[in-house]
Design an enzyme around this catalytic site. Structure first.
Site: not given
Ligand SMILES: NCCCNCCCCCS
Ligand SMILES: [Zn+2]
Length: 342
Positions: A159, A197, A195
């Site tokens: 992220h 996300h 993942d």
């Protein structure tokens, strides 16, 4: 398969995060890496070696120097104010606000982050720095001829963008490894992010480039963190047009649904003909993950590894998320065992 691991991850342990209106213990906690390491040993996956120190330069090839300076110096500034709790951001420069860095440590943290899931503690810089060195050491192993390696990174990284922290991520370990391959003469690197996300940070770092293909399977951002990137119509820009593939999936996706997307992603990777593959290995796709909503089972991760192996590429696995801590070791190492066809 060689695993690279650093004990420095224990230096980072946030006190709490805001979940559903309550301050709860951080889901991204030291036990995650400990349980994975124990499973690597229990399954005799291969040797576990410490990270070597490659310095700040390879990190600065990906991240903005201002963000690195902030992250490295934030705790000292916070402690100098007499504070001893976690440093957390709480104001961000979103619409109508100026993208100008303020003087305040809180203002600067908001400038360099996009959510409150990134507590800075006394040891956070060292832990994040060493996590990147873990990825770089595993990268070196593959660049030296190995066909696979596992970078047991903590904190995770996918992220984190060039000048943004968020989603438990501070430095983008997979992006730093990808850039190292390119700086060492590789011409095409593929990153497969499995993942739960969307890897918004990784996507944004390489979005306008054709030397890295980014493929991500993830929860639909219309309903899932990070919400504001990860849609299927994001296909790259400029020279990078066509080198970004997002495969958002609905809540409740199980292996049949998820593996169909994986097949599509692997086809795109095969078409790209990369010299090396980096897998951002998050296992928060697990059916019992406390903050996620896919339905993969532990045996599915063996199949995931086998499918990735079928790409027949030198592969660097970089640990990302996974918050069902009691099963994280089984699920992460199942991918690696499936890859090795054990
Ligand atoms: N209500 C859950 C909030 C989760 N917020 C951040 C999730 C980051 C996952 C990193 S893999
Ligand atoms: Zn995740």
């Amino acid at each position: 398969m060689l695993t690279i691991y650093s004990d420095d991850h224990h230096l980072h342990h946030g006190r709490c995060e805001l979940i559903d209106g309550q301050l709860m213990p951080c889901f991204e906690k030291p036990e995650r890496a400990d349980f994975i390491r124990e499973r690597v040993l229990a399954r005799q996956l291969g040797p576990i070696e410490p990270a070597r120190d490659w310095g700040l330069a390879p990190i600065a090839r990906v991240h903005d120097q201002g963000m690195l300076d902030f992250l490295q110096g934030a705790w000292a500034r916070w402690a100098a104010l007499g504070q001893e709790g976690d440093l957390l951001p709480y104001t961000w420069p979103t619409r109508t606000l100026r993208q100008q860095k303020p003087d305040s440590v809180h203002g600067q943290f908001g400038y360099y982050s996009f959510d409150a899931g990134v507590p800075i503690t006394a040891g956070t810089w060292q832990a994040a720095y060493s996590s990147a060195q873990v990825a770089l050491t595993a990268q070196h192993h593959i660049a030296s001829g190995a066909t696979s390696a596992f970078a047991l990174c903590r904190p995770p990284g996918h992220h984190a963008a060039a000048d943004l922290m968020g989603g438990y991520c501070y430095l983008n370990n997979a992006a730093i490894a990808a850039q190292a391959f390119l700086d060492q003469g590789y011409r095409r690197v593929a990153i497969l992010d499995v993942d739960y996300h969307h890897g918004n940070g990784t996507q944004s770092i390489f979005y306008e480039r054709s030397d890295v293909l980014f493929v991500s399977l993830h929860g639909d951002p219309a309903i899932e963190f990070p919400f504001f990137l990860g849609y299927a119509d994001e296909t790259g820009a400029g020279a990078g047009e066509g080198y970004n593939l997002n495969l958002p999936l609905p809540a409740g996706s199980d292996w049949p649904v998820w593996s169909a997307a994986l097949k599509q992603g692997c086809q795109a990777i095969d078409d790209y003909q990369p010299e090396v593959l980096i897998v951002s290995l998050g296992v928060d796709t697990f059916e019992l993950d406390p903050i996620s909503r896919f339905k993969l089972t532990s045996p599915d991760y063996l199949k995931m590894g086998a499918r990735i192996r079928a790409l027949n590429l030198p592969t660097l696995f970089v640990m990302e998320g996974g918050y069902a801590v009691e099963a994280i070791g089984i699920n992460a190492v199942n991918v690696l065992e499936g890859f090795e066809q054990r």
